[in-house]
Write a protein that holds these residues in place. Structure first.
Motif, PDB file in Angstrom:
ATOM      1  N   VAL A   1     -21.932 -34.193  24.380  1.00 26.33           N
ATOM      2  CA  VAL A   1     -22.466 -32.812  24.034  1.00 26.33           C
ATOM      3  C   VAL A   1     -23.820 -33.280  23.205  1.00 26.33           C
ATOM      4  O   VAL A   1     -23.588 -33.938  22.131  1.00 26.33           O
ATOM      5  N   GLU A   2     -25.067 -32.972  23.586  1.00 23.98           N
ATOM      6  CA  GLU A   2     -26.285 -33.497  23.113  1.00 23.98           C
ATOM      7  C   GLU A   2     -27.371 -32.620  23.287  1.00 23.98           C
ATOM      8  O   GLU A   2     -27.442 -32.384  24.636  1.00 23.98           O
ATOM      9  N   ASP A   3     -28.037 -31.961  22.651  1.00 30.44           N
ATOM     10  CA  ASP A   3     -29.063 -31.321  23.097  1.00 30.44           C
ATOM     11  C   ASP A   3     -30.443 -32.035  23.157  1.00 30.44           C
ATOM     12  O   ASP A   3     -31.294 -31.501  23.992  1.00 30.44           O
ATOM     13  N   ASP A   4     -30.614 -33.193  22.665  1.00 26.72           N
ATOM     14  CA  ASP A   4     -31.866 -34.014  22.850  1.00 26.72           C
ATOM     15  C   ASP A   4     -31.871 -34.256  24.210  1.00 26.72           C
ATOM     16  O   ASP A   4     -31.058 -35.348  24.499  1.00 26.72           O
TER      17      ASP A   4
ATOM     18  N   LEU B   1     -19.762 -35.963  20.730  1.00 23.98           N
ATOM     19  CA  LEU B   1     -20.222 -34.752  20.025  1.00 23.98           C
ATOM     20  C   LEU B   1     -21.362 -35.128  19.020  1.00 23.98           C
ATOM     21  O   LEU B   1     -21.367 -35.647  17.991  1.00 23.98           O
ATOM     22  N   ASP B   2     -22.598 -34.662  19.490  1.00 20.56           N
ATOM     23  CA  ASP B   2     -23.571 -34.671  18.529  1.00 20.56           C
ATOM     24  C   ASP B   2     -23.523 -33.630  17.486  1.00 20.56           C
ATOM     25  O   ASP B   2     -23.218 -32.459  17.644  1.00 20.56           O
ATOM     26  N   LEU B   3     -23.818 -33.952  16.266  1.00 20.42           N
ATOM     27  CA  LEU B   3     -23.635 -32.743  15.201  1.00 20.42           C
ATOM     28  C   LEU B   3     -24.676 -31.747  14.993  1.00 20.42           C
ATOM     29  O   LEU B   3     -24.471 -30.683  14.706  1.00 20.42           O
ATOM     30  N   GLY B   4     -26.048 -32.302  15.362  1.00 17.75           N
ATOM     31  CA  GLY B   4     -26.951 -31.441  15.208  1.00 17.75           C
ATOM     32  C   GLY B   4     -27.291 -30.633  16.633  1.00 17.75           C
ATOM     33  O   GLY B   4     -28.057 -30.942  17.299  1.00 17.75           O
ATOM     34  N   LEU B   5     -26.562 -29.756  16.952  1.00 14.34           N
ATOM     35  CA  LEU B   5     -26.536 -28.799  17.627  1.00 14.34           C
ATOM     36  C   LEU B   5     -27.143 -27.310  17.763  1.00 14.34           C
ATOM     37  O   LEU B   5     -27.265 -26.871  16.577  1.00 14.34           O
TER      38      LEU B   5
ATOM     39  N   THR C   1     -23.366 -43.569  13.818  1.00 22.76           N
ATOM     40  CA  THR C   1     -24.511 -43.233  13.170  1.00 22.76           C
ATOM     41  C   THR C   1     -25.813 -43.365  14.169  1.00 22.76           C
ATOM     42  O   THR C   1     -25.742 -44.530  14.385  1.00 22.76           O
ATOM     43  N   LYS C   2     -26.553 -42.369  14.373  1.00 24.92           N
ATOM     44  CA  LYS C   2     -28.070 -42.616  15.188  1.00 24.92           C
ATOM     45  C   LYS C   2     -28.929 -43.279  14.465  1.00 24.92           C
ATOM     46  O   LYS C   2     -29.006 -42.990  13.096  1.00 24.92           O
ATOM     47  N   PRO C   3     -29.580 -44.087  14.859  1.00 25.61           N
ATOM     48  CA  PRO C   3     -29.510 -44.709  16.288  1.00 25.61           C
ATOM     49  C   PRO C   3     -28.675 -45.678  16.634  1.00 25.61           C
ATOM     50  O   PRO C   3     -28.265 -46.511  15.440  1.00 25.61           O
TER      51      PRO C   3
HETATM   52 CA    CA Z   1     -29.202 -32.926  18.253  1.00 30.89          CA
END
Ligand code: CA
Length: 229
Positions: free
Chosen positions: A7-10, A51-55, A100-102
């Motif tokens: 789940v990632e919008d980027d 799960l990406d947190l910044g969706l 934690t990204k990256p």
């Molecule tokens: Ca994102």
């Protein structure tokens, strides 16, 4: 082959994840919003969710809570936020791990392997009862086993998925198009594929289209599964 939902919008991060996870031997599906993710886990079984947190649609914590409302699938949080209190809160709220990204591919793979190991151990221990029962049918999605009146059914993967999908909504007429999308994960195809699988399944359930017990075909509409009267 473990199945992973990303789940990632980027778009860039997403394609990189898909590529690496596929190379690592995982089956990967991906979506860009929390709502799509909820839809996916409601219909399909995954071994782990990244799960990406910044969706764009839902706050990460919110998304996690809603996911937890419908599934016990292990969730690994991927966050750009290096905020310890937030991470602790999410772990308490049901996340299984975080990155934690990256992060490197090796790191992600190691986390996935650890989460899968834990999940396997837990399911073997606890053997939670998630058995779906309709009449004399008992379907255990976790073990991928189905029984009819106490006798084990020898089903192919597709037959099992088809039976499970229909049995999880007994009495509801499901359109062929929906079956194609949900069981075959195709947006198009010919009805014959479904009809053939339905007839195989029917035979294994010991019934015929002319004398249905569980599987009822409504011509031009769809198919439903319900307990025999
Ligand atoms: Ca994102």
């Amino acid at each position: 082959m473990p199945s992973v939902l990303v789940v990632e919008d980027d778009q860039f991060v997403r394609s990189a994840l898909i590529r690496h996870l596929t190379e690592a031997g995982h089956t990967v599906r991906s979506v860009g919003t929390a709502l799509e993710a909820l839809r996916e886990v409601a219909h399909l079984r995954f071994d782990v969710v990244i799960l990406d947190l910044g969706l764009p649609d839902l706050d990460g914590a919110e998304a996690l809570k809603m996911l937890r409302g419908i599934t016990d699938v292990p969730v690994i949080i991927a966050t750009a936020r290096d905020d310890e209190s937030e991470i602790v809160r999410l772990l308490n709220d049901g996340a299984d791990d975080y990155l934690t990204k990256p992060f490197s591919v090796e790191h992600l793979s190691a986390r996935i392997a650890a989460v899968l190991r834990r999940a396997r151990a837990t399911s073997e221990e606890a053997a939670p009862s998630s058995v779906v029962r309709v009449g004399g049918l008992a379907i255990d999605p976790l073990r991928r086993q189905a029984e009819l009146d106490g006798t084990r059914l020898d089903l192919t993967r597709r037959e099992f998925d088809l039976l499970t999908f229909l049995a999880s909504r007994p009495g509801v007429v499901v359109a062929r198009k929906e079956l194609l999308a949900e069981v075959w994960q195709q947006s198009y195809g010919d009805d014959q594929t479904i009809d053939v699988h339905l007839s195989w399944l029917r035979r294994k359930l010991g019934e015929t289209a002319a004398r249905p017990r569980y599987l009822h075909t409504l011509r031009g509409v769809g198919v439903k599964l319900e307990p025999p009267v």
